[in-house]
Design a protein around this motif. Structure first.
Motif, short mmCIF file in Angstrom:
data_model
loop_
_atom_site.label_atom_id
_atom_site.label_comp_id
_atom_site.label_asym_id
_atom_site.label_seq_id
_atom_site.Cartn_x
_atom_site.Cartn_y
_atom_site.Cartn_z
N ARG A 4 17.64 41.48 14.21
CA ARG A 4 18.24 40.94 15.43
C ARG A 4 17.12 40.42 16.31
O ARG A 4 16.13 41.11 16.53
CB ARG A 4 19.02 42.01 16.17
N ILE A 5 17.31 39.21 16.82
CA ILE A 5 16.28 38.57 17.63
C ILE A 5 16.93 38.03 18.89
O ILE A 5 17.91 37.28 18.83
CB ILE A 5 15.63 37.41 16.84
N ASN A 6 16.38 38.39 20.04
CA ASN A 6 16.87 37.85 21.31
C ASN A 6 16.38 36.42 21.44
O ASN A 6 15.18 36.17 21.56
CB ASN A 6 16.39 38.70 22.48
N VAL A 7 17.31 35.46 21.41
CA VAL A 7 16.96 34.04 21.47
C VAL A 7 17.56 33.34 22.68
O VAL A 7 17.34 32.16 22.88
CB VAL A 7 17.39 33.31 20.17
N GLY A 8 18.36 34.05 23.48
CA GLY A 8 19.03 33.43 24.61
C GLY A 8 20.34 32.79 24.18
O GLY A 8 20.70 32.80 23.00
N MET A 9 21.07 32.23 25.13
CA MET A 9 22.40 31.69 24.85
C MET A 9 22.39 30.27 24.29
O MET A 9 23.38 29.83 23.72
CB MET A 9 23.26 31.74 26.11
N ASP A 28 29.23 35.51 20.87
CA ASP A 28 29.02 35.43 22.32
C ASP A 28 27.82 36.20 22.83
O ASP A 28 27.72 36.47 24.03
CB ASP A 28 30.27 35.94 23.06
N LEU A 29 26.89 36.57 21.97
CA LEU A 29 25.72 37.35 22.38
C LEU A 29 24.47 36.48 22.39
O LEU A 29 24.39 35.50 21.65
CB LEU A 29 25.51 38.52 21.41
N PRO A 30 23.45 36.84 23.20
CA PRO A 30 22.21 36.05 23.26
C PRO A 30 21.23 36.42 22.14
O PRO A 30 20.02 36.45 22.33
CB PRO A 30 21.64 36.39 24.63
N GLU A 31 21.75 36.71 20.97
CA GLU A 31 20.94 37.14 19.83
C GLU A 31 21.27 36.31 18.60
O GLU A 31 22.40 35.88 18.42
CB GLU A 31 21.23 38.59 19.46
N ALA A 32 20.26 36.15 17.77
CA ALA A 32 20.48 35.65 16.41
C ALA A 32 20.30 36.86 15.51
O ALA A 32 19.43 37.70 15.77
CB ALA A 32 19.46 34.58 16.07
N TRP A 33 21.11 36.99 14.48
CA TRP A 33 20.84 38.05 13.54
C TRP A 33 21.26 37.67 12.14
O TRP A 33 22.10 36.82 11.93
CB TRP A 33 21.39 39.39 13.99
N PHE A 34 20.61 38.30 11.20
CA PHE A 34 20.88 38.08 9.78
C PHE A 34 20.59 39.36 9.02
O PHE A 34 19.84 40.21 9.47
CB PHE A 34 20.05 36.91 9.22
N ASP A 35 21.24 39.48 7.89
CA ASP A 35 21.09 40.67 7.04
C ASP A 35 20.67 40.17 5.67
O ASP A 35 21.47 39.60 4.94
CB ASP A 35 22.41 41.42 6.97
N VAL A 36 19.39 40.36 5.34
CA VAL A 36 18.84 39.88 4.08
C VAL A 36 17.63 40.75 3.74
O VAL A 36 16.99 41.30 4.63
CB VAL A 36 18.47 38.37 4.19
N GLY A 48 13.88 31.50 22.88
CA GLY A 48 14.63 30.26 22.82
C GLY A 48 14.53 29.50 21.52
O GLY A 48 15.11 28.43 21.38
N HIS A 49 13.80 30.03 20.54
CA HIS A 49 13.64 29.30 19.28
C HIS A 49 13.51 30.26 18.10
O HIS A 49 12.82 31.27 18.19
CB HIS A 49 12.41 28.40 19.34
N LEU A 50 14.18 29.91 17.00
CA LEU A 50 14.07 30.64 15.74
C LEU A 50 13.88 29.62 14.64
O LEU A 50 14.63 28.64 14.55
CB LEU A 50 15.33 31.46 15.49
N SER A 51 12.88 29.83 13.81
CA SER A 51 12.64 28.97 12.66
C SER A 51 12.62 29.83 11.40
O SER A 51 11.74 30.68 11.24
CB SER A 51 11.31 28.22 12.81
#
Length: 76
Positions: A4-9, A28-36, A48-51
């Motif tokens: 889980r990464i806080n990336v903003g809205m 609706d959350l200010p997070e990006a998340w992935f399960d891998v 504000g950025h995820l690559s």
């Protein structure tokens, strides 16, 4: 591994290479998340950025509704 990464809205998100299937789900959350598996993914994150540089497996990516997503290569 769930990451889980806080990336903003309203983040910018880039997926450079996904070697499996890609599924994107908005929420609706200010997070990006992935399960891998952590050996299957390489990513960089800052406010504000995820690559996601490379994912060698299927990827389910959850992003805020306001995210701007760029895809380069998806093999699935």
């Amino acid at each position: 591994m769930q990451q889980r990464i806080n990336v903003g809205m309203n983040p910018t998100v880039a997926v450079r290479i996904c070697e499996g299937n890609l599924r994107v789900i908005a929420h609706d959350l200010p997070e990006a998340w992935f399960d891998v598996d952590e050996d299957s993914i390489s990513f960089r994150a800052q406010e504000g950025h995820l690559s996601i540089e490379r994912c060698s497996d299927d990827l389910e990516l959850r992003l805020p509704h306001g995210a701007v997503l760029t895809l380069d290569v998806v093999h699935g």
